[in-house]
Design a protein around this motif. Structure first.
Motif, short mmCIF file in Angstrom:
data_model
loop_
_atom_site.label_atom_id
_atom_site.label_comp_id
_atom_site.label_asym_id
_atom_site.label_seq_id
_atom_site.Cartn_x
_atom_site.Cartn_y
_atom_site.Cartn_z
N THR A 1 -30.62 98.42 -0.88
CA THR A 1 -30.13 97.15 -0.33
C THR A 1 -31.00 96.63 0.80
O THR A 1 -30.66 95.61 1.42
N ASN A 2 -32.08 97.35 1.10
CA ASN A 2 -32.97 96.96 2.19
C ASN A 2 -32.18 96.81 3.49
O ASN A 2 -32.27 95.80 4.18
N LYS A 3 -31.46 97.87 3.80
CA LYS A 3 -30.59 97.86 4.97
C LYS A 3 -30.81 99.13 5.78
O LYS A 3 -30.90 100.22 5.23
N THR A 4 -30.91 98.98 7.10
CA THR A 4 -31.06 100.12 8.01
C THR A 4 -29.93 100.07 9.03
O THR A 4 -29.66 99.03 9.63
N THR A 5 -29.29 101.23 9.24
CA THR A 5 -28.19 101.33 10.21
C THR A 5 -28.53 102.39 11.24
O THR A 5 -29.01 103.48 10.89
N LEU A 6 -28.29 102.07 12.52
CA LEU A 6 -28.53 103.02 13.61
C LEU A 6 -27.25 103.16 14.44
O LEU A 6 -26.59 102.16 14.76
N LEU A 7 -26.93 104.41 14.76
CA LEU A 7 -25.78 104.70 15.61
C LEU A 7 -26.24 105.53 16.80
O LEU A 7 -27.12 106.38 16.67
N ALA A 8 -25.63 105.30 17.96
CA ALA A 8 -25.90 106.12 19.14
C ALA A 8 -24.58 106.66 19.67
O ALA A 8 -23.56 105.95 19.67
N PHE A 9 -24.63 107.95 20.08
CA PHE A 9 -23.42 108.63 20.52
C PHE A 9 -23.62 109.19 21.92
O PHE A 9 -24.69 109.71 22.26
N ASN A 10 -22.56 109.10 22.71
CA ASN A 10 -22.46 109.84 23.96
C ASN A 10 -21.50 110.98 23.67
O ASN A 10 -20.29 110.77 23.60
N GLN A 11 -22.05 112.19 23.45
CA GLN A 11 -21.31 113.31 22.86
C GLN A 11 -20.83 112.85 21.48
O GLN A 11 -21.65 112.56 20.63
N GLU A 12 -19.51 112.73 21.26
CA GLU A 12 -19.04 112.30 19.93
C GLU A 12 -18.49 110.88 19.95
O GLU A 12 -17.91 110.42 18.96
N SER A 13 -18.66 110.19 21.06
CA SER A 13 -18.14 108.83 21.19
C SER A 13 -19.23 107.83 20.83
O SER A 13 -20.35 107.90 21.34
N LEU A 14 -18.90 106.89 19.95
CA LEU A 14 -19.85 105.87 19.53
C LEU A 14 -20.10 104.89 20.67
O LEU A 14 -19.16 104.35 21.25
N VAL A 15 -21.36 104.65 21.01
CA VAL A 15 -21.68 103.72 22.08
C VAL A 15 -22.61 102.59 21.61
O VAL A 15 -22.79 101.60 22.32
N PHE A 16 -23.21 102.72 20.42
CA PHE A 16 -24.12 101.68 19.95
C PHE A 16 -24.12 101.66 18.43
O PHE A 16 -24.13 102.70 17.78
N TYR A 17 -24.10 100.46 17.88
CA TYR A 17 -24.20 100.26 16.43
C TYR A 17 -25.21 99.15 16.19
O TYR A 17 -25.12 98.07 16.79
N GLY A 18 -26.19 99.39 15.35
CA GLY A 18 -27.15 98.37 14.98
C GLY A 18 -27.39 98.39 13.48
O GLY A 18 -27.57 99.47 12.90
N GLN A 19 -27.37 97.22 12.86
CA GLN A 19 -27.63 97.15 11.43
C GLN A 19 -28.64 96.05 11.16
O GLN A 19 -28.52 94.93 11.68
N PHE A 20 -29.65 96.35 10.35
CA PHE A 20 -30.71 95.42 9.99
C PHE A 20 -30.66 95.24 8.47
O PHE A 20 -30.66 96.22 7.73
N SER A 21 -30.66 94.00 8.03
CA SER A 21 -30.52 93.74 6.60
C SER A 21 -31.35 92.54 6.20
O SER A 21 -31.60 91.64 7.02
N ALA A 22 -31.76 92.53 4.95
CA ALA A 22 -32.53 91.39 4.44
C ALA A 22 -31.62 90.21 4.10
O ALA A 22 -32.12 89.09 3.90
N LEU A 23 -30.32 90.44 4.05
CA LEU A 23 -29.36 89.39 3.72
C LEU A 23 -28.28 89.33 4.80
O LEU A 23 -27.99 90.34 5.44
N PRO A 24 -27.67 88.16 5.04
CA PRO A 24 -26.59 88.08 6.02
C PRO A 24 -25.46 89.03 5.64
O PRO A 24 -25.11 89.17 4.45
N GLN A 25 -24.88 89.68 6.64
CA GLN A 25 -23.81 90.64 6.42
C GLN A 25 -22.53 90.15 7.10
O GLN A 25 -22.58 89.52 8.16
N GLU A 26 -21.41 90.47 6.48
CA GLU A 26 -20.13 90.14 7.11
C GLU A 26 -19.95 91.03 8.35
O GLU A 26 -20.22 92.23 8.32
#
Length: 918
Positions: free
Chosen positions: A790-815
């Motif tokens: 799908t030509n999509k890349t997702t990145l997550l960052a955690f402080n211990q087990e708590s989610l602190v960052f979400y990034g998604q890159f895609s060739a098409l608009p995403q909901e």
């Protein structure tokens, strides 16, 4: 209430900070056990306030959520350096004095706001017109109400709204013109619906090019061609005369100019009107016939009429019909212009517009100028009107005005032709801004920023759309070093060397203004509140809402003006105006084949500096959408959700597409609220020209030719991050716009707990992980997943087990599923299923509920549709099942629309029972 009430300090009644309805609010106070300061803990609509009788819309219900100190301007600054108040006041006063000494009084200007209280407005006008000696004080009400002001003055001799809200329950017909009251004035719209429930024979007509929520609830919707309103009402005047439905006695005894007005209108037969307005002849005749058959009728109009290059004529065309049929000066009758701001009327009273003097006196009348100067004992008096808003900023750009003081408004977002306003402020020698927010588009141009008290902190008076004066009462202490606007103005005036600005309290200011309204009035003007000039401080504090005039003849106020058929003209008679309809000056052509219309959304307000602070208000319409008819979308190859670029001769905007039959083919609609604080290309006013009405100076903000086309990008990015510290939040807010090119798109979703961004870029960063890490400095655990299918890349960052960052890159608009992402960030330890879902974009079905319809109870569209399919057949049943519509009621028209869409009958129950608003 959000918490247990302890140590109750009592309840204070104040007024809502939003529209011109002027709703009363009861604010529950308590003493904070930590600081021993009074704090507001809850609010509700005031049951005894005559504007709302306990009702509040969703914005009013969430007022307390907007009072945080986030992004508050707390201290004076010169060139972004914090200074003492004494330094700031001296700097502003000296600069104004120096510029005036070198270039004269016309070289300075004030640009003020309907957000100011009456006393603030009064002192600003006193300083500029009676002490500096220039008429160059203008208000943002010029952009919304000045056409109505000029029309009332032409017809009645004075800017007097001849209607009251109680007329809504006493009428047989309400014609809403250019007003989406269901969203812009929900409390009044519910009152209309309630009146119809009591009197089922009452008719509701909506005249609007769009099928709005108001139009959907009307008995008759007339989607006329934009700009043809004067044709429609000229046709109505001719129809009244042809049907022998004129009030001959009123016309002969109490009016003048009827023959000339009728002569201008007589050629507008129903057939001609039908053709020009592009309306079905049967619908048109139904409306005309209802008007002449109704003993009582109200025309309820707003921005759709006023914001026009011929707005004054359109307003007078409406007034002509009421004068001809005698539907004025009686209960349930009249031309009712509804204001958009909480104190637009108060500003009009004290001379807020550049061509007015205080207390409805005229700058061009020598006797009035002398009266005001004598009363003020001022050293000078302006001899001519000042520059209206558009001309004022042109003069700043041309270096004729060298200093401007902007109070409580954001002209870079609200004025037309944004580039001109930017150029003007960039060139201006001194830009002073007094406001309660630390950042907005206009403040970025300021040389001096002065911290002003906000709603809940300041005392004074406001006047709503029906001439009802209500007290706004300060509940809590102003934070930091912020001051009330009247205090700031008085201190600058004194520092400039002027006497006459020594006031011990805001009540002092009000008493002076009240006394002036009766000074040498002699019954010439209805605006006379001299009976309040002797109020003590305690009486002022306890003053109940009252409609002006309030004088010896009307000591308790007056709801029904003109009942004696005496008007404020020299002859004492109302004036008909001959109207020659003109189409808007802006015309479509091959390069710009679509007409752009604009307006407000239900849960947002102006430029979102207040509403964006309440998370509940940001879910109903989380992003700006451009509304396009399906035929036009197909022709332009635009699909639902595509980014669309709309371009005019003056600017461009980029918004996602909403394909809907609610707009006419050939026309598009966009909301006004998004500034560059929240969106890269969301400022609608940037597309509008400076064309304005030659009488009122009101810009034509409802019509501009545009071209529309789909806008594609190389990559589409979603970024969500926990609000960890002010430093990390500022990194995102500062770095994202800096990282993008001028043609890239970004949207910042307001949220207290999360930083949420949508980006569309013409290039893909080479190293996505490194690119994301720059926004979140520190030691975090990162996960990355690349989906080549799908030509999509997702990145997550955690402080211990708590989610602190979400990034998604895609060739098409995403909901962008905000509820689901909020759910993931809310977990102290993100569970493995949600982590996998984030990495694969497999959203749980429980979060696929569509947009939020009910902001009070967070009820989403799919939940409502499911309830309808399970048998809920009315708004009442949806309220009983889901709660939606059971608090403020602002969502009831949308609930009804969903029922109608699913072939149900929604009309019978749209009103909150009185027991539910208690």
């Amino acid at each position: 209430m959000t918490r247990e009430l302890r140590n109750i300090a009592g309840i204070k009644q104040s007024t809502c900070a939003y529209c011109g309805v002027g709703c009363g609010v009861d604010i529950h106070q308590q003493v904070s056990p930590e600081s021993t300061q009074i704090e507001a803990v809850s609010l509700q609509g005031s049951q005894d306030h005559p504007a709302n009788f306990g009702r509040l819309c969703v914005k009013g219900e969430n007022l307390l959520a907007t009072t945080s100190l986030d992004d508050r301007l707390l201290y004076p600054h010169i060139k972004n350096e914090r200074v003492q108040w004494s330094q700031a006041i001296e700097h502003v006063a000296n600069k104004f004095n120096d510029i005036i000494a070198e270039h004269g009084p016309e070289s300075v200007a004030f640009y003020v706001s309907g957000q100011l209280l009456t006393e603030d407005y009064y002192l600003a006008n006193k300083l500029m017109k009676g002490y500096i000696g220039s008429g160059n004080i203008e208000t943002n009400s010029r952009l919304c109400m000045s056409s109505a002001v000029a029309a009332y003055k032409r017809a009645f001799g004075e800017d007097v709204v001849p209607c009251s809200y109680q007329d809504l329950e006493q009428t047989d017909l309400i014609v809403l013109v250019g007003s989406n009251a269901a969203w812009t004035h929900p409390v009044l719209f519910q009152r209309m619906q309630h009146a119809k429930q009591i009197n089922p024979d009452m008719k509701l007509v909506c005249i609007d090019p769009r099928r709005t929520q108001t139009a959907a609830m009307a008995d008759l919707h007339l989607p006329l061609k934009p700009g043809t309103d004067a044709v429609f009402f000229n046709g109505l005047l001719a129809f009244i005369a042809a049907a022998n439905a004129c009030d001959s006695h009123f016309i002969q005894q109490h009016s003048e100019g009827f023959e000339q007005a009728l002569a201008s209108a007589s050629s507008y037969t129903p057939e001609r009107v039908s053709q020009i307005c592009e309306l079905g002849i049967e619908q048109l005749l139904d409306c005309y016939q209802w008007f002449i058959e109704s003993k009582r009728a109200i025309s309820f109009y707003s921005m759709g009429i006023n914001q026009s290059s011929t707005g004054v004529d359109k307003c007078n065309a409406i007034i002509n019909c009421h004068l001809a049929s005698g539907k004025i000066g009686r209960p349930g009758c009249g031309p009712f212009s509804i204001t958009g701001q909480p104190n637009a009327m108060g500003g009009r009273e004290v001379g807020g517009l550049a061509n007015q003097l205080t207390a409805h006196m005229d700058i061009e009348n020598p006797q009035h100028r002398q009266s005001v100067q004598t009363f003020w004992q001022s050293p000078t008096m302006t001899q001519q009107p000042g520059l209206k808003a558009v001309d004022m900023f042109d003069a700043i750009k041309d270096n004729k005005i060298k200093a401007v003081w902007i109070m409580a408004t954001n002209p870079l977002v609200s004025m037309p032709n944004r580039q001109v306003i930017e150029d003007a402020l960039d060139k201006c020698e001194l830009v002073v801004v007094s406001d309660c927010v630390a950042t907005n588009d206009t403040i970025s141009k300021a040389d001096v920023t002065l911290p002003a008290a906000g709603w809940l902190e300041k005392d004074g008076m406001v006047t709503n759309s029906e001439r009802l004066m209500s007290r706004q009462r300060g509940i809590i202490a102003a934070p930091g070093e912020s001051k009330s606007d009247w205090q700031i103005i008085a201190e600058v005036a004194k520092a400039m060397g002027f006497s006459g600005f020594d006031y011990a309290s805001v009540a002092d200011v009000f008493r002076e203004y009240a006394k002036l309204t009766g000074y040498e009035n002699n019954g010439e003007r209805l605006l006379d509140i001299s009976a309040l000039a002797q109020l003590s401080d305690a009486e002022y504090d306890l003053l109940k809402p009252v409609q002006w005039p309030v004088n010896a003849n009307y000591p308790n106020g007056c709801a029904q003006v003109f009942s004696d058929n005496k008007f404020s003209t020299p002859s004492g008679k109302a004036r008909f105006l001959p109207i020659t309809p003109q189409l808007p000056q802006a015309k479509i052509d091959n390069d710009y084949p679509f007409i752009l219309n604009s307006g407000r959304l239900r849960d947002q307000w102006h430029t979102m500096t207040r509403t964006s602070r309440a998370d509940a208000l940001n879910e109903h319409s989380p992003q700006p959408l451009i509304h396009i008819h399906p035929k036009d979308a197909a022709k332009q190859q635009i699909k639902e959700g595509d980014y669309v670029e709309a371009t005019s001769r003056f600017g461009k905007l980029i918004m996602a597409a909403n394909i809907t039959e609610d707009v006419r083919s050939g026309e598009v609609f966009a909301p006004i609220h998004w500034s560059r604080t929240f969106a890269s290309h969301g400022c609608v006013s940037a597309l509008y020209s400076s064309v304005n009405d030659p009488i009122s100076g009101q810009p034509e903000l409802k019509q501009t030719p545009v071209a529309i086309a789909p806008k594609a990008y190389e990559t589409y990015v979603t970024i969500v991050a926990h609000s960890l510290t002010e430093e990390t939040d500022n990194l995102l807010s500062k770095m994202i716009p800096e990282r993008l090119s001028a043609d890239d798109f970004w949207l910042n979703y307001p949220n207290r707990a999360l930083q949420q961004w949508q980006l569309a870029m013409n290039r893909v960063p080479e190293d996505l992980l490194s690119w994301c890490k720059t926004f979140l400095p520190g030691q975090y655990r990162w996960l990355q997943q690349i989906d080549n299918n799908t030509n999509k890349t997702t990145l997550l960052a955690f402080n211990q087990e708590s989610l602190v960052f979400y990034g998604q890159f895609s060739a098409l608009p995403q909901e962008f599923n905000r509820p689901w992402l909020q759910h993931c960030f809310d977990q102290e330890q993100l569970n493995s299923d949600d982590r996998s879902a984030l990495l694969t974009s497999m959203v749980s079905t429980e979060f696929c509920l569509g947009r939020q319809v009910c902001s009070c109870f967070q009820v989403h569209q799919q939940t409502i549709v499911d309830a309808i399919e399970q048998g809920a057949a009315s708004v009442t049943e949806l309220t009983e099942t889901l709660g939606c519509g059971g608090k403020c009621g602002s969502c009831k028209p949308e609930l009804a629309a969903l029922l109608e869409h699913h072939n149900k009958a929604p009309q019978q129950s749209l009103i909150i029972p009185s027991k539910e608003v208690a």
